[in-house]
Every structure is written in structure tokens, then in C-alpha cells.
Design an enzyme around this catalytic site. Structure first.
Site, PDB file in Angstrom:
ATOM      1  N   ASP A 157     -18.472  39.062  46.720  1.00 18.59           N
ATOM      2  CA  ASP A 157     -19.189  39.882  45.747  1.00 18.59           C
ATOM      3  C   ASP A 157     -18.993  39.277  44.363  1.00 18.59           C
ATOM      4  OD1 ASP A 157     -20.882  41.959  45.128  1.00 18.59           O
ATOM      5  OD2 ASP A 157     -19.263  43.373  44.724  1.00 18.59           O
ATOM      6  N   HIS A 198     -23.304  44.855  32.746  1.00 19.40           N
ATOM      7  CA  HIS A 198     -22.244  45.564  33.459  1.00 19.40           C
ATOM      8  C   HIS A 198     -20.875  45.043  33.038  1.00 19.40           C
ATOM      9  CE1 HIS A 198     -20.007  47.486  36.685  1.00 19.40           C
ATOM     10  NE2 HIS A 198     -19.586  46.303  37.117  1.00 19.40           N
ATOM     11  N   ARG A 202     -11.020  46.630  27.629  1.00 21.65           N
ATOM     12  CA  ARG A 202     -10.591  45.615  26.653  1.00 21.65           C
ATOM     13  C   ARG A 202     -11.540  45.662  25.461  1.00 21.65           C
ATOM     14  NH1 ARG A 202     -11.215  42.978  31.374  1.00 21.65           N
ATOM     15  NH2 ARG A 202     -13.096  42.024  30.536  1.00 21.65           N
ATOM     16  N   GLU A 218     -21.900  51.216  43.525  1.00 17.98           N
ATOM     17  CA  GLU A 218     -22.364  50.095  42.727  1.00 17.98           C
ATOM     18  C   GLU A 218     -23.703  49.622  43.271  1.00 17.98           C
ATOM     19  OE1 GLU A 218     -18.353  48.186  40.778  1.00 17.98           O
ATOM     20  OE2 GLU A 218     -19.318  47.077  42.410  1.00 17.98           O
ATOM     21  N   GLU A 224     -26.447  47.143  43.937  1.00 16.57           N
ATOM     22  CA  GLU A 224     -26.483  45.685  44.041  1.00 16.57           C
ATOM     23  C   GLU A 224     -27.593  45.211  44.979  1.00 16.57           C
ATOM     24  OE1 GLU A 224     -22.824  43.622  44.662  1.00 16.57           O
ATOM     25  OE2 GLU A 224     -21.579  45.291  43.961  1.00 16.57           O
ATOM     26  N   ASP A 234     -21.677  48.647  46.938  1.00 18.31           N
ATOM     27  CA  ASP A 234     -20.270  48.273  46.994  1.00 18.31           C
ATOM     28  C   ASP A 234     -19.438  49.459  46.505  1.00 18.31           C
ATOM     29  OD1 ASP A 234     -18.030  46.598  47.329  1.00 18.31           O
ATOM     30  OD2 ASP A 234     -18.067  46.056  45.214  1.00 18.31           O
ATOM     31  N   GLN A 238      -8.624  51.134  41.909  1.00 16.47           N
ATOM     32  CA  GLN A 238      -8.945  49.823  41.343  1.00 16.47           C
ATOM     33  C   GLN A 238      -8.175  49.578  40.040  1.00 16.47           C
ATOM     34  OE1 GLN A 238     -13.133  49.333  40.625  1.00 16.47           O
ATOM     35  NE2 GLN A 238     -12.940  47.237  39.885  1.00 16.47           N
ATOM     36  N   LYS A 260     -11.929  48.483  47.143  1.00 21.54           N
ATOM     37  CA  LYS A 260     -13.252  47.999  47.538  1.00 21.54           C
ATOM     38  C   LYS A 260     -13.399  47.804  49.042  1.00 21.54           C
ATOM     39  CE  LYS A 260     -15.006  46.815  43.325  1.00 21.54           C
ATOM     40  NZ  LYS A 260     -16.372  47.074  42.822  1.00 21.54           N
ATOM     41  N   THR A 287     -22.778  44.658  40.387  1.00 19.91           N
ATOM     42  CA  THR A 287     -23.537  45.795  39.861  1.00 19.91           C
ATOM     43  C   THR A 287     -24.641  45.326  38.917  1.00 19.91           C
ATOM     44  OG1 THR A 287     -21.544  47.134  39.982  1.00 19.91           O
ATOM     45  CG2 THR A 287     -23.354  48.000  38.658  1.00 19.91           C
TER      46      THR A 287
END
Length: 444
Positions: free
Chosen positions: A141, A148, A157, A213, A215, A247, A254, A267, A374
Site C-alpha cells: 500500500d 492526504h 507534525r 481509507e 483507495e 484499507d 496505529q 492495518k 488514501t
């Protein structure tokens, strides 16, 4: 870019449900999947979706419907298998020959006697059981949406949302192939370690922050030998087609486990894919240039670029997520759309993901699955997961019936859909990618 005659928007099929405006599976699509008649012990085998029906490829082969084209007949011999892996391994030329023969067989212009024979090889989709389209040996993945990556990075962050490598190298991780399930399979809420920001020590329990997610995923067709690379100019010959991918992600698990090596239990409990694989040939009319990079962004390194990929490496595919809670189902309320995004928002193309994966000499094999990551855009309504839509739970969604959601609750049914359309081409769809959340083991 040449458009295959099978994509002619004027083509019509004698299967009338394929001619309905807005149908996912017109004659211009012809996606491959694995099926058997529901309630039987028949061997699963290859089928092609056409309108509301499935064309049984093994039955067509047995009836001699591909005898007039030796290459198509040879490709069709792979269709008695319980997975698409053998067909995937035959290469793009064999797939195109078979697609051409199927299109001619299902077209309104087909000879009456051939149509009469083919009618006996049709099974209604409502009478069929669908399976994973391939035996997935490996699943990777990626993290190919810069929107995203920027959104999630800014939550964790804020001073440096994107790490320095993001715009140079496609970021990915190796997922768990054994827990990939086909659309319609219930998804049990995972249990794992989680540690909230105000908790001194971690605890074990059901995930409180379960997410989806949105995808797309690409199936590898012909692979490469161990130690060999795949050049950009040949990438499309190594890709079979695309499907939908959810996903599922446990955000609290996580957040606690992902450093320093990346996702693990958050995941690996389930990833859902759609049962139908839309081939690259069906998607040719919807090829688009790659999204322009922002001013100051580096150009991809030479091994990740080609003139063809710059001009046609993107796909004009609209992707959507729909939520229907248990309360909504009880009341008979329809699902509500949470997200509508565009595959053209991806920073890296499917060809670039494939080429980068093989660049170290990693051997990719037929049926391997490459997830896009994503798919999110710049607008809020195009954010491809609840982590972004609710901004880590701080901005809950209010549903039409008054319910609210920060993350998924037990009983929620999450559906991913996608379609491609443009002027001068027939609209095609991907079908459905659906999962319903079940309570964690041991929960009341």
C-alpha cells in the site's frame, strides 16, 4: 494515445441491461472477476460483467465461441481457473485479444446463432457468488496522495507536515495479503494496544477510532524476475487493471505502534477490495496527464518518468464513499455520501508505483496488489477518510438523521464506488466495495 475499437461509445450489446444509461458494466467495460452460481458447489471460475449479468468464460470456451481467433482461444483457456492469476500471467497482448473477442460476441452485431449460444453462458449477478479476483501473493500500500499526506502530517507534525523524501520517492509499506477480503465480507472491529494522549500506560481493547481509507488498487499482470527492474516505458504492459480498495485502519492502534517501522496491527485485520477488475484497455479513454507539480517541487528522477506517463499516466476516475448506519438501515434511509474525490489528485501514477517497487530488483508476480493510498483532494468534501473529514475527531460529521460520527461505529456499512466518464466516451463503473463493521470479539 490510440483508443481501442472496443471503447467505441456507439457500441451496444444484445444484453439489454448493459445499455442502460449510467450502468457500471456497459459493453465498453467488460471487467474480469471470479464467480460461481450461488448455493452450488460449482468450481469458481472467470466471468466477465456485462450489464446485470456475468458471461461464463469457461462455458463460452467449451461451446467453441472463441475458436475463430486462436490468440483469444488460447487466452480463454486460462479462464477455467479459480483465480485470474493465470490470465494475468499471459500478458497484455493475450488480454487484449480476449477482450476483442468478448466485445464482438456481446455486440448487437453478433451473429444470431453465436448470440443464442452465448445466452446460455449468462448468469445474473444476483444469482452469483463472487470471490477475490486473484490469489494475492503480496500486497503493498502506497501513500500517493499529497493532499492526504499533508493533512495527516499537519495533525501529527504541524511544523513539518511532509517529510523531505515525500516528493522524491513513492512511499509505501508491505501490507497483509492474507486478510484481504472481497466486497460484502463483514469486518470485525480489531483489538489491540492503544494509548491516548492523556494515558500514562497503554491498554488492550477494541479500537475506538476505526476508519476507512478510500483507495484504488492495481493488479500486477506479468511480473519481473528477481533482480530485474521494470522501465517506465514498459510499465503498462505489466499492469492488468484496477479495482476499489478500502484499507480499514484503526487510528488509535496505529498512532501507538507506527513508529519506528510503520503500520502493523492497525492495518492487518482486514482490507476490502471490489470483485471486478477493470482492465487498462477499458480505462484508455479516461487517461489524463499527471497532475502538475507545485512550483518548486522536484521533477521525478529519470527512472520514474517518461513522456507517455506525463501525458497519459493519470486516470479520470471519480471515487466516492457512502455511509449507512444501522439506524439508517432500520429506518429504510438511503446511504449518505461522505466523500467525492478524483484519482487525478494522486501525486504519483500507478506506473510510477509499479516501477519504483521493482527498481530494487524486487520480483513482482501476477496477482500482486498495489494500493494507491488514501485518495484526497484539496477540498474538504474530497478527503478520503474520517481522520481527515473530522480532523482527528475534532469536527464530527452530522448525518441527515441527526446521528454524528467521528469514526466508524459497530453496524456502520461503508461503501466505496467509482466511475469514469467524459464527453465522447461511454461511462464505466467499478461496482461496489462494501463492508459492515461487526463488534470486536468478546464485546456484548
Amino acid at each position: 494515445m490510440s483508443i481501442d475499437p472496443t471503447n467505441n461509445p456507439a457500441l451496444r450489446s444484445w444484453v439489454q441491461t448493459a445499455n442502460v444509461r449510467g450502468a457500471d458494466f456497459p459493453i465498453q467495460n467488460l471487467p474480469f472477476g471470479i464467480f460461481r452460481r450461488a448455493g452450488t458447489r460449482e468450481a469458481p471460475r472467470v466471468g466477465v460483467a456485462i450489464g446485470a449479468a456475468i458471461l461464463d468464460m469457461a462455458a463460452c470456451l467449451a461451446a467453441g465461441l472463441f475458436d475463430e481467433d486462436s490468440e483469444a482461444r488460447q487466452a480463454a483457456t486460462a479462464c477455467a481457473m479459480p483465480t485470474l492469476n493465470e490470465l494475468m500471467s499471459r500478458g497484455a497482448s493475450a488480454r487484449r485479444a480476449l477482450r476483442n473477442a468478448i466485445s464482438a460476441l456481446l455486440a448487437e452485431s453478433a451473429a444470431v446463432h453465436r448470440r443464442q449460444i452465448a445466452e446460455h453462458a449468462l448468469v445474473l449477478q444476483t444469482d452469483a457468488e463472487l470471490f477475490l479476483p486473484a490469489q494475492i501473493g503480496d500486497y503493498t500500500d502506497f501513500y500517493a496522495s499529497v493532499h492526504h499526506a499533508t493533512n495527516v502530517g499537519s495533525m501529527f507534525r504541524p511544523d513539518q507536515p511532509l517529510l523531505p523524501n515525500y516528493k522524491w520517492v513513492p512511499i509505501g509499506y508491505h501490507g497483509r495479503a492474507s486478510s484481504i477480503v472481497v466486497s460484502g465480507t463483514p469486518v470485525r472491529r480489531p483489538v489491540g494496544q492503544r494509548k491516548g494522549p492523556n494515558e500514562e500506560v497503554p491498554s488492550v481493547g477494541p479500537s475506538r477510532l476505526l476508519d476507512y481509507e478510500l483507495e484504488l488498487a492495481a493488479f500486477v499482470g506479468t511480473g519481473n524476475a528477481l533482480g530485474d527492474a521494470i522501465p517506465m516505458e514498459q510499465a503498462n504492459e505489466h499492469l492488468f487493471g484496477l479495482c476499489l480498495l478500502n484499507d480499514w485502519s484503526a487510528r488509535d492502534i496505529q498512532a501507538w505502534e507506527y513508529q519506528p517501522l510503520g503500520p502493523f496491527l492497525a492495518k492487518n485485520f482486514a482490507s476490502t477490495i471490489s470483485p471486478w477488475v477493470v482492465t487498462l484497455e477499458a480505462l484508455e479513454p479516461f487517461r489524463q496527464p499527471l497532475a502538475p507539480r507545485a512550483e518548486g517541487d522536484p521533477e521525478p528522477l529519470p527512472y520514474l518518468t517518461s513522456d507517455a506517463d506525463r501525458a497519459h499516466g493519470g486516470f479520470g476516475i471519480t471515487v466516492e464513499t457512502w455511509l449507512r448506519t444501522a439506524q439508517m438501515r432500520e429506518a429504510g434511509d438511503p446511504a449518505v455520501r461522505l466523500t467525492q474525490g478524483q484519482a487525478t489528485d494522486l501525486y504519483w501514477s500507478m506506473a510510477q508505483l509499479l516501477v519504483h517497487h521493482a527498481s530494487s530488483g524486487c520480483n513482482l508476480r501476477p496477482g500482486d496488489l498495489l494500493g494507491s493510498g488514501t485518495i484526497s483532494g484539496a477540498a474538504k468534501e474530497s478527503r478520503g477518510c474520517l481522520l481527515e473529514l473530522t480532523w482527528r475527531g475534532a469536527e464530527p460529521l452530522t448525518l441527515p438523521n441527526g446521528e454524528t460520527r467521528r469514526f466508524l461505529e459497530d453496524g456502520d456499512e461503508l461503501e466505496i464506488t467509482a466511475f469514469a466518464e467524459r464527453e465522447g466516451a461511454a461511462r464505466i463503473g467499478f461496482g461496489r466495495c462494501v463492508g459492515t463493521i461487526m463488534p470486536a470479539l468478546g464485546s456484548a
